[in-house]
Design a protein around this motif. Structure first.
Motif, PDB file in Angstrom:
ATOM      1  N   ARG A  80       5.861  -1.124  12.867  1.00 48.59           N
ATOM      2  CA  ARG A  80       5.079  -0.204  12.039  1.00 48.59           C
ATOM      3  C   ARG A  80       4.299  -1.036  11.034  1.00 48.59           C
ATOM      4  O   ARG A  80       4.702  -2.149  10.688  1.00 48.59           O
ATOM      5  CB  ARG A  80       5.959   0.772  11.247  1.00 48.59           C
ATOM      6  CG  ARG A  80       6.727   1.782  12.020  1.00 48.59           C
ATOM      7  CD  ARG A  80       7.644   2.558  11.078  1.00 48.59           C
ATOM      8  NE  ARG A  80       6.918   3.389  10.116  1.00 48.59           N
ATOM      9  CZ  ARG A  80       7.410   3.738   8.921  1.00 48.59           C
ATOM     10  NH1 ARG A  80       8.590   3.300   8.523  1.00 48.59           N
ATOM     11  NH2 ARG A  80       6.697   4.518   8.118  1.00 48.59           N
ATOM     12  N   ARG A  81       3.200  -0.475  10.530  1.00 50.45           N
ATOM     13  CA  ARG A  81       2.445  -1.074   9.444  1.00 50.45           C
ATOM     14  C   ARG A  81       2.335  -0.039   8.344  1.00 50.45           C
ATOM     15  O   ARG A  81       1.776   1.045   8.574  1.00 50.45           O
ATOM     16  CB  ARG A  81       1.049  -1.515   9.912  1.00 50.45           C
ATOM     17  CG  ARG A  81       1.092  -2.599  10.953  1.00 50.45           C
ATOM     18  CD  ARG A  81      -0.239  -2.719  11.674  1.00 50.45           C
ATOM     19  NE  ARG A  81      -0.063  -3.492  12.902  1.00 50.45           N
ATOM     20  CZ  ARG A  81       0.445  -3.003  14.033  1.00 50.45           C
ATOM     21  NH1 ARG A  81       0.793  -1.724  14.097  1.00 50.45           N
ATOM     22  NH2 ARG A  81       0.601  -3.773  15.083  1.00 50.45           N
ATOM     23  N   LEU A 125       5.916  -4.082   8.962  1.00 53.82           N
ATOM     24  CA  LEU A 125       5.098  -4.785   7.974  1.00 53.82           C
ATOM     25  C   LEU A 125       4.794  -3.845   6.816  1.00 53.82           C
ATOM     26  O   LEU A 125       4.299  -2.735   7.024  1.00 53.82           O
ATOM     27  CB  LEU A 125       3.801  -5.276   8.606  1.00 53.82           C
ATOM     28  CG  LEU A 125       3.958  -6.276   9.751  1.00 53.82           C
ATOM     29  CD1 LEU A 125       2.613  -6.578  10.378  1.00 53.82           C
ATOM     30  CD2 LEU A 125       4.614  -7.553   9.269  1.00 53.82           C
ATOM     31  N   LEU A 126       5.094  -4.293   5.614  1.00 53.18           N
ATOM     32  CA  LEU A 126       4.897  -3.506   4.406  1.00 53.18           C
ATOM     33  C   LEU A 126       3.912  -4.223   3.488  1.00 53.18           C
ATOM     34  O   LEU A 126       4.026  -5.428   3.277  1.00 53.18           O
ATOM     35  CB  LEU A 126       6.214  -3.338   3.647  1.00 53.18           C
ATOM     36  CG  LEU A 126       7.399  -2.721   4.380  1.00 53.18           C
ATOM     37  CD1 LEU A 126       8.673  -2.967   3.583  1.00 53.18           C
ATOM     38  CD2 LEU A 126       7.187  -1.227   4.578  1.00 53.18           C
ATOM     39  N   VAL A 127       2.958  -3.489   2.942  1.00 52.94           N
ATOM     40  CA  VAL A 127       2.105  -4.002   1.874  1.00 52.94           C
ATOM     41  C   VAL A 127       2.311  -3.098   0.668  1.00 52.94           C
ATOM     42  O   VAL A 127       2.149  -1.880   0.756  1.00 52.94           O
ATOM     43  CB  VAL A 127       0.620  -4.015   2.271  1.00 52.94           C
ATOM     44  CG1 VAL A 127      -0.249  -4.389   1.064  1.00 52.94           C
ATOM     45  CG2 VAL A 127       0.382  -4.995   3.400  1.00 52.94           C
ATOM     46  N   ALA A 141      12.053  -6.298   8.431  1.00 52.79           N
ATOM     47  CA  ALA A 141      10.885  -5.865   7.670  1.00 52.79           C
ATOM     48  C   ALA A 141      10.336  -7.044   6.879  1.00 52.79           C
ATOM     49  O   ALA A 141      11.098  -7.853   6.337  1.00 52.79           O
ATOM     50  CB  ALA A 141      11.241  -4.717   6.730  1.00 52.79           C
ATOM     51  N   LEU A 142       9.021  -7.127   6.806  1.00 52.49           N
ATOM     52  CA  LEU A 142       8.338  -8.166   6.041  1.00 52.49           C
ATOM     53  C   LEU A 142       7.401  -7.480   5.061  1.00 52.49           C
ATOM     54  O   LEU A 142       6.537  -6.709   5.454  1.00 52.49           O
ATOM     55  CB  LEU A 142       7.537  -9.090   6.950  1.00 52.49           C
ATOM     56  CG  LEU A 142       6.699 -10.163   6.243  1.00 52.49           C
ATOM     57  CD1 LEU A 142       7.606 -11.214   5.596  1.00 52.49           C
ATOM     58  CD2 LEU A 142       5.728 -10.832   7.215  1.00 52.49           C
ATOM     59  N   LEU A 143       7.598  -7.766   3.769  1.00 55.21           N
ATOM     60  CA  LEU A 143       6.775  -7.191   2.713  1.00 55.21           C
ATOM     61  C   LEU A 143       5.880  -8.250   2.114  1.00 55.21           C
ATOM     62  O   LEU A 143       6.328  -9.363   1.822  1.00 55.21           O
ATOM     63  CB  LEU A 143       7.665  -6.568   1.630  1.00 55.21           C
ATOM     64  CG  LEU A 143       6.945  -5.945   0.434  1.00 55.21           C
ATOM     65  CD1 LEU A 143       7.631  -4.646   0.014  1.00 55.21           C
ATOM     66  CD2 LEU A 143       6.882  -6.908  -0.750  1.00 55.21           C
TER      67      LEU A 143
END
Length: 219
Positions: free
Chosen positions: A60-61, A13-15, A102-104
């Motif tokens: 992962r975050r 997870l990506l912010v 991956a999810l952004l």
């Protein structure tokens, strides 16, 4: 809000976010809010977003940050600096740090919930699916998920335009990817957006800050 950090998912997870510094973030909230108040709203939106991420199953975050962490940064996240360049290059570089799905998401949708992201993060979320796409109501996108996070799927897409979302989704389908869609969401860009999003997520830090600062503006 819970701060548990489950680690039983395959997805990173990506912010992608900016440090909430007055005059650098949420400038379209000014007026009616001051630059300092707009930055406080940005920090609250980012804190809500990050705390939601901590409740989600993930490999992962990662906070991909332009600037430095602050009191709005909860524990349990990896913090990486953003690359230089326009937004498409920075998003592409964020995906380049990942292996596997991956999810952004951005920092402008504090109304996200675990239920909203459950289709991606469920055990079968990537079965027969190459990409997830979350359109924003302003024509952009609030989420982008890639089973194989190739930076070239983002690099060169023009950003911050009314057709950005359509162009990004077309980039995915033109590459032969199977794309599934998440519900459209409203970004926090203007004061009206902020009012709408605060009402949509009334129990969050963003709603509390919006209510308090709106009362101060009205005086």
């Amino acid at each position: 809000m819970s701060t548990r950090t489950p680690h039983d998912g395959p997805t990173t997870l990506l912010v992608i976010a900016k440090e909430p510094v007055p005059g650098r973030v949420k400038t379209r909230l000014t007026p009616p809010f001051s630059p300092a108040e707009a930055a406080e709203l940005a920090a609250a939106a980012l804190e809500d977003t990050l705390r939601t991420l901590l409740t989600l199953p993930a490999r992962r975050r990662v906070l991909v940050l332009d600037g430095r962490p602050g009191p709005w940064t909860p524990e349990g996240l990896d913090v990486l600096p953003q690359s230089a360049g326009p937004l498409d290059e920075r998003i592409a570089a964020a995906f380049a740090t990942c292996t596997g799905p991956a999810l952004l998401i951005g920092m402008d949708t504090p109304q996200i919930t675990p239920a909203l992201l459950a289709p991606v993060l469920s055990p079968g979320g990537w079965d027969g699916c190459d990409a997830w796409f979350g359109p924003a109501e302003d024509g952009g996108f609030w989420a982008l998920g890639l089973a194989e996070p190739a930076p070239g799927l983002v690099r060169g897409v023009p950003m911050s335009r009314p057709d950005t979302g359509a162009l990004q989704r077309a980039r995915l389908t033109d590459a032969g990817l199977t794309v599934r869609d998440l519900p459209p969401l409203r970004d926090v860009d203007t004061a009206e957006d902020a009012r709408y999003v605060a009402a949509a997520a009334p129990r969050g830090r963003f709603a509390e800050a919006h209510s308090r600062l709106s009362r101060a503006v009205a005086r």
